[in-house]
Scaffold this motif. Sequence first.
Motif, PDB file in Angstrom:
ATOM      1  N   PHE A 256      -3.732  -4.903  23.359  1.00 42.22           N
ATOM      2  CA  PHE A 256      -3.372  -4.971  21.946  1.00 42.22           C
ATOM      3  C   PHE A 256      -4.583  -5.411  21.157  1.00 42.22           C
ATOM      4  O   PHE A 256      -5.384  -6.206  21.638  1.00 42.22           O
ATOM      5  N   PRO A 257      -4.712  -4.910  19.949  1.00 43.76           N
ATOM      6  CA  PRO A 257      -5.877  -5.297  19.153  1.00 43.76           C
ATOM      7  C   PRO A 257      -5.771  -6.715  18.615  1.00 43.76           C
ATOM      8  O   PRO A 257      -4.719  -7.339  18.665  1.00 43.76           O
ATOM      9  N   LYS A 258      -6.885  -7.203  18.117  1.00 46.25           N
ATOM     10  CA  LYS A 258      -6.899  -8.511  17.455  1.00 46.25           C
ATOM     11  C   LYS A 258      -6.963  -8.275  15.958  1.00 46.25           C
ATOM     12  O   LYS A 258      -7.452  -7.253  15.512  1.00 46.25           O
TER      13      LYS A 258
ATOM     14  N   ASP B 134       3.972   5.160  11.779  1.00 46.94           N
ATOM     15  CA  ASP B 134       5.317   4.683  12.088  1.00 46.94           C
ATOM     16  C   ASP B 134       5.311   3.754  13.294  1.00 46.94           C
ATOM     17  O   ASP B 134       6.113   2.825  13.381  1.00 46.94           O
ATOM     18  N   THR B 135       4.405   4.017  14.226  1.00 46.57           N
ATOM     19  CA  THR B 135       4.347   3.165  15.419  1.00 46.57           C
ATOM     20  C   THR B 135       4.076   1.717  15.024  1.00 46.57           C
ATOM     21  O   THR B 135       4.759   0.802  15.474  1.00 46.57           O
ATOM     22  N   CYS B 136       3.091   1.514  14.164  1.00 53.28           N
ATOM     23  CA  CYS B 136       2.793   0.151  13.712  1.00 53.28           C
ATOM     24  C   CYS B 136       3.912  -0.393  12.821  1.00 53.28           C
ATOM     25  O   CYS B 136       4.311  -1.539  12.948  1.00 53.28           O
ATOM     26  N   LEU B 137       4.420   0.482  11.937  1.00 55.78           N
ATOM     27  CA  LEU B 137       5.458   0.032  11.003  1.00 55.78           C
ATOM     28  C   LEU B 137       6.665  -0.546  11.729  1.00 55.78           C
ATOM     29  O   LEU B 137       7.275  -1.505  11.271  1.00 55.78           O
ATOM     30  N   SER B 138       6.989   0.015  12.868  1.00 56.58           N
ATOM     31  CA  SER B 138       8.190  -0.445  13.561  1.00 56.58           C
ATOM     32  C   SER B 138       7.846  -1.460  14.655  1.00 56.58           C
ATOM     33  O   SER B 138       8.693  -1.830  15.448  1.00 56.58           O
ATOM     34  N   CYS B 139       6.583  -1.899  14.682  1.00 51.90           N
ATOM     35  CA  CYS B 139       6.154  -2.803  15.753  1.00 51.90           C
ATOM     36  C   CYS B 139       6.125  -4.245  15.249  1.00 51.90           C
ATOM     37  O   CYS B 139       5.580  -4.516  14.184  1.00 51.90           O
ATOM     38  N   PRO B 140       6.741  -5.166  15.991  1.00 51.06           N
ATOM     39  CA  PRO B 140       6.756  -6.554  15.525  1.00 51.06           C
ATOM     40  C   PRO B 140       5.364  -7.196  15.454  1.00 51.06           C
ATOM     41  O   PRO B 140       5.168  -8.168  14.734  1.00 51.06           O
ATOM     42  N   ARG B 141       4.405  -6.655  16.190  1.00 48.74           N
ATOM     43  CA  ARG B 141       3.081  -7.267  16.192  1.00 48.74           C
ATOM     44  C   ARG B 141       2.307  -7.005  14.894  1.00 48.74           C
ATOM     45  O   ARG B 141       1.229  -7.569  14.686  1.00 48.74           O
ATOM     46  N   LYS B 142       2.836  -6.131  14.040  1.00 45.15           N
ATOM     47  CA  LYS B 142       2.064  -5.786  12.836  1.00 45.15           C
ATOM     48  C   LYS B 142       1.796  -6.988  11.933  1.00 45.15           C
ATOM     49  O   LYS B 142       0.865  -6.981  11.150  1.00 45.15           O
ATOM     50  N   GLU B 143       2.622  -8.024  12.044  1.00 42.00           N
ATOM     51  CA  GLU B 143       2.387  -9.221  11.227  1.00 42.00           C
ATOM     52  C   GLU B 143       1.253 -10.062  11.809  1.00 42.00           C
ATOM     53  O   GLU B 143       0.733 -10.960  11.165  1.00 42.00           O
TER      54      GLU B 143
ATOM     55  N   PHE C  33      -1.942  -6.674  12.130  1.00 45.48           N
ATOM     56  CA  PHE C  33      -2.060  -5.785  10.973  1.00 45.48           C
ATOM     57  C   PHE C  33      -2.555  -4.391  11.368  1.00 45.48           C
ATOM     58  O   PHE C  33      -3.283  -3.747  10.634  1.00 45.48           O
ATOM     59  N   GLY C  34      -2.155  -3.963  12.565  1.00 43.27           N
ATOM     60  CA  GLY C  34      -2.537  -2.615  13.003  1.00 43.27           C
ATOM     61  C   GLY C  34      -3.948  -2.536  13.561  1.00 43.27           C
ATOM     62  O   GLY C  34      -4.448  -1.459  13.860  1.00 43.27           O
ATOM     63  N   GLY C  35      -4.601  -3.683  13.713  1.00 43.90           N
ATOM     64  CA  GLY C  35      -5.927  -3.697  14.345  1.00 43.90           C
ATOM     65  C   GLY C  35      -7.048  -3.387  13.372  1.00 43.90           C
ATOM     66  O   GLY C  35      -6.859  -3.361  12.158  1.00 43.90           O
TER      67      GLY C  35
ATOM     68  N   ALA D  98      -5.572   5.407  11.396  1.00 45.60           N
ATOM     69  CA  ALA D  98      -5.028   5.510  12.760  1.00 45.60           C
ATOM     70  C   ALA D  98      -4.761   4.124  13.349  1.00 45.60           C
ATOM     71  O   ALA D  98      -5.332   3.127  12.919  1.00 45.60           O
ATOM     72  N   ILE D  99      -3.893   4.074  14.363  1.00 46.73           N
ATOM     73  CA  ILE D  99      -3.698   2.832  15.114  1.00 46.73           C
ATOM     74  C   ILE D  99      -5.031   2.511  15.793  1.00 46.73           C
ATOM     75  O   ILE D  99      -5.705   3.408  16.287  1.00 46.73           O
ATOM     76  N   ASP D 100      -5.418   1.277  15.797  1.00 44.27           N
ATOM     77  CA  ASP D 100      -6.626   0.884  16.521  1.00 44.27           C
ATOM     78  C   ASP D 100      -6.486   1.326  17.986  1.00 44.27           C
ATOM     79  O   ASP D 100      -5.524   0.962  18.653  1.00 44.27           O
TER      80      ASP D 100
ATOM     81  N   VAL E  57      -7.607   0.352  20.582  1.00 47.63           N
ATOM     82  CA  VAL E  57      -7.458  -0.725  21.551  1.00 47.63           C
ATOM     83  C   VAL E  57      -5.985  -0.909  21.915  1.00 47.63           C
ATOM     84  O   VAL E  57      -5.643  -1.320  23.016  1.00 47.63           O
ATOM     85  N   CYS E  58      -5.108  -0.570  20.996  1.00 45.73           N
ATOM     86  CA  CYS E  58      -3.671  -0.738  21.226  1.00 45.73           C
ATOM     87  C   CYS E  58      -3.188   0.275  22.261  1.00 45.73           C
ATOM     88  O   CYS E  58      -3.450   1.473  22.147  1.00 45.73           O
ATOM     89  N   SER E  59      -2.447  -0.222  23.239  1.00 48.21           N
ATOM     90  CA  SER E  59      -1.964   0.678  24.291  1.00 48.21           C
ATOM     91  C   SER E  59      -0.947   1.687  23.747  1.00 48.21           C
ATOM     92  O   SER E  59      -0.628   2.655  24.412  1.00 48.21           O
ATOM     93  N   LEU E  60      -0.426   1.463  22.545  1.00 47.33           N
ATOM     94  CA  LEU E  60       0.512   2.409  21.947  1.00 47.33           C
ATOM     95  C   LEU E  60      -0.205   3.506  21.166  1.00 47.33           C
ATOM     96  O   LEU E  60       0.425   4.420  20.645  1.00 47.33           O
ATOM     97  N   SER E  61      -1.521   3.413  21.069  1.00 45.80           N
ATOM     98  CA  SER E  61      -2.273   4.427  20.334  1.00 45.80           C
ATOM     99  C   SER E  61      -2.410   5.690  21.181  1.00 45.80           C
ATOM    100  O   SER E  61      -2.703   5.613  22.374  1.00 45.80           O
TER     101      SER E  61
HETATM  102  S1  SF4 Z   1      -1.772  -1.750  16.589  1.00 42.26           S
HETATM  103 FE1  SF4 Z   1      -0.333  -1.660  18.284  1.00 42.26          FE
HETATM  104  S2  SF4 Z   1       0.347  -3.764  18.552  1.00 42.26           S
HETATM  105 FE2  SF4 Z   1      -0.603  -3.645  16.549  1.00 42.26          FE
HETATM  106  S3  SF4 Z   1       1.058  -3.222  15.118  1.00 42.26           S
HETATM  107 FE3  SF4 Z   1       0.200  -1.252  15.707  1.00 42.26          FE
HETATM  108  S4  SF4 Z   1       1.447  -0.596  17.423  1.00 42.26           S
HETATM  109 FE4  SF4 Z   1       1.812  -2.772  17.184  1.00 42.26          FE
END
Ligand code: SF4
Lengths: 86, 363
Positions: free
Chosen positions: B241-243, B305-314, B317-319, B333-335, B337-341
Motif C-alpha cells: 500500500f502506498p504512503k 472508484d477503487t480508491c473511492l470505495s477503499c477505507p484507506r483513502k483517508e 489519499f490514493g498515494g 491513476a492509483i499509485d 505501489v498499491c496492490s489494488l492498482s
Molecule cells: S491507493 Fe490503494 S490503498 Fe490507497 S486508497 Fe487507493 S486503493 Fe486504497
Amino acid sequence: MDLNSTPKLAPGCRLHPTDSILLIPEGTLNLTGPTREILSKLDGNKNVTTVVTELVAQFEGADAKEIESDVLNVLSRLQQRGVVRA
Amino acid sequence: MSSISSNPSPQPGSPLSLIAELTHRCPLHCLYCSNPIEMQRAETELSTADWKRVFQQAAQMGVLHLHLTGGEPLARRDLPELIRAGRDAGLYINMITSGVGLTEERLAALVEAGLEHLQLSFQDIEEMAANHIAGTRAHAIKLALVPVLKKYPLAFTINLVVHRMNLDHLEEFIALAEELGPDRLEIAHVQYYGWALKNRSLLMPTEEQVMRSLPIVEAAKERLKGKIHLEAVFPDYFGSFPKACVGGWGRQMMLIDPAGQALPCHSAAVIPGLTFDNVREHDLEWIWNSSSAFQRFRGDAWMSDTCLSCPRKEKDFGGCRCQAFMLTGDPDAIDPVCSLSPHHGLLMELRVSQPEVLPIWRD
Ligand code: SF4
Ligand code: SF4
C-alpha cells in the motif's frame, strides 16, 4: 532520570509560545496534561526535586508523591525520545 | 456512484510547514538529486524582502516549521537575515545543507540569527565512495564540520541517504554516524523524482537488500535509545500500500521554489497541466486556499472508484500523484505501489536488479 538530575530541553527543542506543543526538529509533540507546565520549569540548573516543589506549591491540594512520580515519568519518557537531556 | 461517499472540495486546514527552496545553486552534483531538472537561475531568485514577507504570512496562517533548503542555502548571502526574519515571525528554523562553504564564522552568525536545527547529509563511509556519489570533495569537509557544529546550541541531524550502491554498508554507516554523535540520525532512501528518476535502476536497492537492512535499523534504534534519535524511512516500492508522503496533497505543507512559485510538493512540476501561482503576485493564504495546483488533488473527486470505495483513502489519499504519473502516465491513476492498482506489476519489474546500467551525472 532521578530527583537529583538537572534536566533541560535538548538543543533545537522549544515550547510553542502559547500552545501545548513542543517544537522539535522536523515536527511537534503534543503535550498532554501538566507536561507543558513541567517543561516550562526546566532551565538546566534546577534539579527534579526543585521542579516538583514548585509544582506542588502551584497546584494546591495536589498530592506531592503523585506529582513527583508524574514528573519523573514524563521526563524519562521525553529523555528516551531525545527531547530532554539530564 | 451514489453509494460511494465523495468529498470533492473540502476546506483545507492550515499548512504546518513551509519549505523554502532559497536557491537552486549548489556546489554538489548528486546522482540522487531530486531538484527539478530545469533549474532556476540565480537572476530569477526571490529577493530578501520577498522571503521576509512570505515568512510572516506563513506564520500568520499557522505554519510552525520553516525548512530552508536548496540547492545549497549557503549560496544565499542574505541567509542570516532570512533566518532572523523567520524566527522573528515565530517560525522554527531548520536548514538542510551540504556543509560546503560553512565556516565556523558563518555558522556562528546563523545560530545567532536563530537557526535551530541543521541537517547534514552523508553519502557513504568511505571518502572515495562518497565522492563517487556526490561528485565533489564534500565528504571530508563535512567530517571536519561536525566537531564545530557540536559547540553550538542547535539540534544536529545526520542524514544518511541510502541506495543500492551503499545499502550493504548500512552497519558501518550507522557506526560512523554514532561516532560523530548527532542528536538525530535519519536514514532515508533515495526518492526517485527529478534527476534521480534517470538513475532509478542504478540506485534502487533490491528487495533482499532492503530486507537485510530492516533488523540492522531496529537493533540500532534500541542501542541508541536516549542518545541518538533514529528515524528510518523505507521506500514504498516494496510495500503493498502506498504512503501519504508529506501528509497528502495540499494538506500539510507548501513549498516555495527559488523563483517564488508555490508547489504542493517538491516534485509537483512533473505533473503536466498544473499552473503554480507565485508569491510575487499573491499572498500565501490565497495560494493555499485557491491556487488550482493546490486544489487539484484535494478531496476525492479525482479518484478512481477503487480508491473511492477503499477505507484507506483517508490515510494515504490514493498515494503519490507524482509517482502515479511517472509510472503510468496518468496523474489520476492509483499509485502503482498499491496492490489494488492495475499497474502494480510495474513495481514488481522495478524491484528486479539491473546491475549493468551506467550512472548519468548532472553537469
Ligand atoms: S491507493 Fe490503494 S490503498 Fe490507497 S486508497 Fe487507493 S486503493 Fe486504497
Ligand atoms: S505527490 Fe508524491 S511526491 Fe508529492 S508530496 Fe505527494 S507523495 Fe510526495
